[in-house]
Design a protein around this motif. Structure first.
Motif, PDB file in Angstrom:
ATOM      1  N   PRO A   1      35.710  18.132  42.282  1.00  0.00           N
ATOM      2  CA  PRO A   1      35.964  18.834  43.546  1.00  0.00           C
ATOM      3  C   PRO A   1      36.615  17.932  44.595  1.00  0.00           C
TER       4      PRO A   1
ATOM      5  N   ASN B   1      28.204  26.841  38.363  1.00  0.00           N
ATOM      6  CA  ASN B   1      29.175  27.926  38.208  1.00  0.00           C
ATOM      7  C   ASN B   1      29.398  28.278  36.750  1.00  0.00           C
ATOM      8  N   VAL B   2      29.169  27.303  35.885  1.00  0.00           N
ATOM      9  CA  VAL B   2      29.508  27.464  34.478  1.00  0.00           C
ATOM     10  C   VAL B   2      28.330  28.036  33.708  1.00  0.00           C
TER      11      VAL B   2
ATOM     12  N   LYS C   1      39.485  25.354  43.428  1.00  0.00           N
ATOM     13  CA  LYS C   1      40.901  25.107  43.168  1.00  0.00           C
ATOM     14  C   LYS C   1      41.636  26.349  42.702  1.00  0.00           C
TER      15      LYS C   1
ATOM     16  N   TYR D   1      39.679  33.958  40.384  1.00  0.00           N
ATOM     17  CA  TYR D   1      38.448  33.246  40.043  1.00  0.00           C
ATOM     18  C   TYR D   1      37.242  34.143  40.245  1.00  0.00           C
TER      19      TYR D   1
ATOM     20  N   ILE E   1      28.657  21.656  40.578  1.00  0.00           N
ATOM     21  CA  ILE E   1      29.723  22.443  39.950  1.00  0.00           C
ATOM     22  C   ILE E   1      29.233  23.143  38.680  1.00  0.00           C
ATOM     23  N   ILE E   2      28.358  22.457  37.946  1.00  0.00           N
ATOM     24  CA  ILE E   2      27.937  23.006  36.654  1.00  0.00           C
ATOM     25  C   ILE E   2      27.231  24.351  36.820  1.00  0.00           C
TER      26      ILE E   2
ATOM     27  N   ALA F   1      38.119  19.484  37.032  1.00  0.00           N
ATOM     28  CA  ALA F   1      36.784  19.822  37.512  1.00  0.00           C
ATOM     29  C   ALA F   1      36.423  19.117  38.814  1.00  0.00           C
TER      30      ALA F   1
ATOM     31  N   THR G   1      29.961  16.717  33.350  1.00  0.00           N
ATOM     32  CA  THR G   1      29.581  17.939  32.642  1.00  0.00           C
ATOM     33  C   THR G   1      30.772  18.612  31.972  1.00  0.00           C
TER      34      THR G   1
ATOM     35  N   SER H   1      33.048  33.424  39.387  1.00  0.00           N
ATOM     36  CA  SER H   1      32.059  32.604  38.683  1.00  0.00           C
ATOM     37  C   SER H   1      31.332  33.412  37.615  1.00  0.00           C
TER      38      SER H   1
ATOM     39  N   THR I   1      35.819  27.831  35.657  1.00  0.00           N
ATOM     40  CA  THR I   1      34.672  27.889  36.559  1.00  0.00           C
ATOM     41  C   THR I   1      34.235  26.478  36.954  1.00  0.00           C
ATOM     42  N   TYR I   2      34.805  25.463  36.319  1.00  0.00           N
ATOM     43  CA  TYR I   2      34.547  24.088  36.768  1.00  0.00           C
ATOM     44  C   TYR I   2      35.292  23.794  38.062  1.00  0.00           C
TER      45      TYR I   2
END
Lengths: 451, 305
Positions: B151, B258-259, A228, A234, B255-256, B149, B118, A236, A223-224
């Motif tokens: 992007p 999403n995690v 890609k 994928y 991005i974080i 990670a 992150t 999230s 999820t990072y």
């Protein structure tokens, strides 16, 4: 080994040999053979020659990787930082090793004692799978000697990988403890076994927690990279759930696969309990795996529906995705359901093989094949990377076989008092053979001359 | 189940919880970047592709000699990306257009909430007050998760080194220049003033001012103002950013975010699982003692939790 047993060799399944003398450690290590006999059976096995060929080529290359760097051994790509070592070695080995916690849970928590004949195999499968996933990781890390850094030197607690590192390390020690009961029996250290038995429940529960989290965390690692990984692989919200849930049938089917192989290739090692119960246990495992696959397919489809990704199914990637989910999951689900209902064991086992294939393909797809789907070029691993991966896998097989040959995984370790209380635990066939042959070693040496 | 065993299970569960507590992610709301953060505005309409920024970076960061000289135009034949040997590269786009080609300088964009930072499990990365994303190569284990990670595909890895390979990328000349308030080497050398160094907040105003003053020259978007939570490097372009190799599908969330779904689940599992499964164990135990003859086969429980 089969031939030697036919010629009256007594297999090691208790601390005492035929004459009632205590076996020495060397004797147990050599499977009750003399050194020359041991070498003879090793040389006679054609599979050993294949392994030897792999090691002869692979080990120098593996050593070379540490002297000449990753660029020499792997594709060394900045766009595909994770190659075969992680894409296959780590991401595929870990889900196939979820068997340990599942069978542990079934036997120790849910009280499914009918699954016990396979519990130790499942625990060992888990331990070795994790251990060799870490071996793959060590081959892949730029500076493997710094592996303990996230534990002692510098902490990055916000990172998913931090969680994976801690949990895999903790879970490895939990699994070592779980498997150690077999080792304590074999080595003759009952106090150790008793100590572990006392904390089994705690170990099992922590096994569930750690497994849930790091199986999921391996998925969450992706999820990072939302842009890609291909959208079909994928999600999230559900990525960790996809990885976790698919690891469940993956682990169970891996146990079916391994037990099928060992029941054929090392039939002598399994006791009557193992061989008699194997089909029944396989059916139970397959049922569990079917529920896991059904759940997985459902949440996979929910994942696609949730982000409305249906349009992607109509692309080349979509066909590849459908191949994975149909051949790797839907077809085995059908086969195993049919096999379980009609008790056709061969079909159940084929279904299990296909599930293992499906889980591996899913991980390799996520980490390598569909990764960077927007970039024009795909990375084909160079031959050295393939050879090293193969070498580590061959080592995995050798260690697996080494332990199965010796420790009481497929059979019950007999002790003197046990023979009185649990007579059915003694393999009747083996006992019969031993009674029949009066001078086992002599008859065996006759055979070696004949060969 | 014996009381002692139960207490033991609780103890082990509790330890695991305590251990897992450290794994919780920093669930920061929306971090807009440090107020004093510096940045660079790249005006791709001014860039002539002279690659003097590449040469300056090479010299400033003491990078190895490039394969071909910095005057060699043949490198424009293929798209390049930053590597461990070149922290910045210039690519050429729109070659066939009558208006002439457009050049784009690529390097680490120095995100406000960097994905590399992150994702790093040894906390090697730091976002400084000045806006630079720097890293501590002394703790880098080499997992390369930051490269997964990122992007913008900025970090490179020196795969060639066998003994000390680390991740390498643009650090905005933090050690040698930014720390002392000086602009990075690439900005200073640029003959076209295509690169402008300043406070990020001011640069955003400047970029919009340029678009307003000459709307024919630019598309109405400042790349990096909002992408993945905002970056210290900002871009202006004469044509759609997707035509210049920019990833225009990036979300405006860092991005974080999403995690966070997963990170939020971690404490739940850690706290609920021990009680849940110890409880199930107790239930199963009672059942066994209660009805001795229960048929285990009819009770085909799924083995997954």
């Amino acid at each position: 080994m089969k031939k030697m047993i036919q010629h009256g060799l007594a297999i090691v399944d208790s601390p005492y040999d035929d004459e009632g003398k205590k076996r020495t450690l060397v004797n147990k290590l050599l499977l009750g053979l003399t050194p020359s006999q041991y070498l003879l059976q090793a040389f006679r096995n054609p599979f050993n020659w294949i392994l030897a060929a792999i090691f002869a080529i692979g080990i120098p290359i593996l050593i070379g990787r540490f002297f000449f760097g990753l660029a020499w051994a792997t594709s060394g790509s900045n766009d595909y930082p994770w190659g075969l070592f992680l894409g296959f070695g780590l991401f595929a080995m870990v889900p196939l090793s979820s068997s340990g916690f599942q069978l542990g849970t079934a036997c120790e928590i849910f009280g499914r004692h009918d699954l016990e004949p396979i519990e130790r195999l499942a625990l060992l499968n888990g331990l070795l799978g994790y251990f060799f996933a870490v071996m793959y990781l060590l081959a892949d890390l730029g500076q493997p000697w710094r592996l303990p850094y996230p534990m002692v030197v510098s902490f990055g607690p916000a990172a998913v990988l931090f969680l994976v590192a801690w949990h895999v390390a903790t879970y490895l020690s939990v699994q070592v403890a779980e498997v150690s009961t077999a080792f304590f029996e074999w080595i003759g250290f009952p106090a150790g076994k008793r100590a572990i038995r006392k904390i089994t429940l705690g170990l099992t529960v922590s096994g569930i927690i750690l497994s849930t989290l790091h199986q999921g965390a391996l998925g969450a690692l992706f999820t990072y990279a939302p842009g890609k990984v291909h959208p079909l692989w994928y999600s999230s919200s559900f990525q960790w759930l996809h990885f976790f849930v698919s690891s469940l049938p993956g682990g169970l089917c891996m146990v079916i696969t391994v037990s099928t192989i060992v029941a054929k290739t090392m039939a002598w090692r399994g006791d009557s309990r193992f061989h008699e119960k194997l089909d029944k246990v396989t059916v139970s495992l397959a049922k569990g795996a079917c529920m896991g696959i059904a759940t997985y397919i459902t949440i996979k489809l929910i994942g696609i529906a949730h982000d409305n990704k249906w349009a992607y199914l109509d692309t080349g990637w979509g066909q590849w995705f459908m191949f994975e989910i149909i051949v790797g999951f839907m077809l085995p689900l059908t086969l195993m359901t049919y096999g379980v209902h009609t008790r056709k064991m061969a079909i159940v086992r084929i279904g299990a093989f296909m599930t293992v294939f499906g889980v591996v393909l899913n991980r390799v797809n996520t980490a390598m094949i569909t990764f960077n789907w927007k970039l024009p070029h795909r990375e084909i691993p160079p031959w050295r990377e393939v050879i090293i991966s193969l070498t580590i896998f061959a080592t995995y097989i050798v260690v697996y076989r080494f332990i199965l040959y010796r420790l009481p995984i497929l059979y019950k370790w007999r002790r003197q008092e046990q023979e009185e209380t649990v007579p059915e635990a003694v393999p009747a066939a083996a006992r019969g053979r031993r009674e029949a042959s009066t001078v086992p070693v002599a008859s065996y040496s006759r055979m070696t001359k004949l060969d | 189940m014996k009381r002692r065993n139960f207490l033991k299970a609780c103890l082990i569960g509790g330890t695991t919880i305590a251990l897992g507590k450290t794994n919780k992610g920093y669930a920061s709301g929306s971090f807009e970047g440090y107020p004093e953060a510096m940045g660079v505005l790249v005006d791709t309409t001014r860039c002539i592709g002279c690659r003097s920024c590449e040469a300056a970076c090479n010299k400033e960061q003491k990078l190895p000699e490039p394969d071909t000289s910095f005057d060699d135009p043949s490198v424009f034949e293929h798209d390049r990306r930053p590597t461990a040997k070149a922290y910045t590269v210039v690519n050429r786009y729109q070659k066939e257009q009558p208006s002439g080609p457009v050049y784009r300088k690529v390097q680490c964009n120095h995100c406000n909430e960097p994905a590399c930072l992150t994702s790093c499990f040894v906390n090697a990365y730091t976002k400084t007050q000045e806006g630079a994303v720097i890293y501590n190569s002394k703790v880098c284990v080499g997992c390369r998760n930051c490269m997964i990670a990122c992007p913008f595909n900025a970090p490179g890895y020196d795969y060639d080194s066998a003994t000390n390979p680390v991740v390498k990328k643009c650090i905005l000349c933090y050690d040698t220049r930014l720390k002392y308030g000086r602009p990075p080497a690439c900005v200073e050398i640029c003959p076209q003033e295509a690169l402008t160094f300043g406070h990020r907040a001011d640069l955003i105003k400047l970029a919009h001012e340029r678009i307003r003053a000459t709307p024919d020259r630019y598309v109405d978007h400042v790349y990096g103002e909002k992408e993945v939570g905002g970056t210290s490097w900002l871009y202006l372009a004469p044509v759609g950013f997707d035509k210049l190799g920019f990833d225009t599908t990036l979300s405006n969330d860092p991005i974080i975010s999403n995690v966070k779904d997963f990170l939020g689940m971690v404490p739940m599992v850690l706290s609920i699982w021990p009680a849940l499964f110890s409880g199930i164990h107790l239930l199963c135990k009672n059942q066994e003692h209660g009805e001795h003859g229960h048929d285990t086969d009819s009770n085909q429980e799924d083995t997954k939790p």
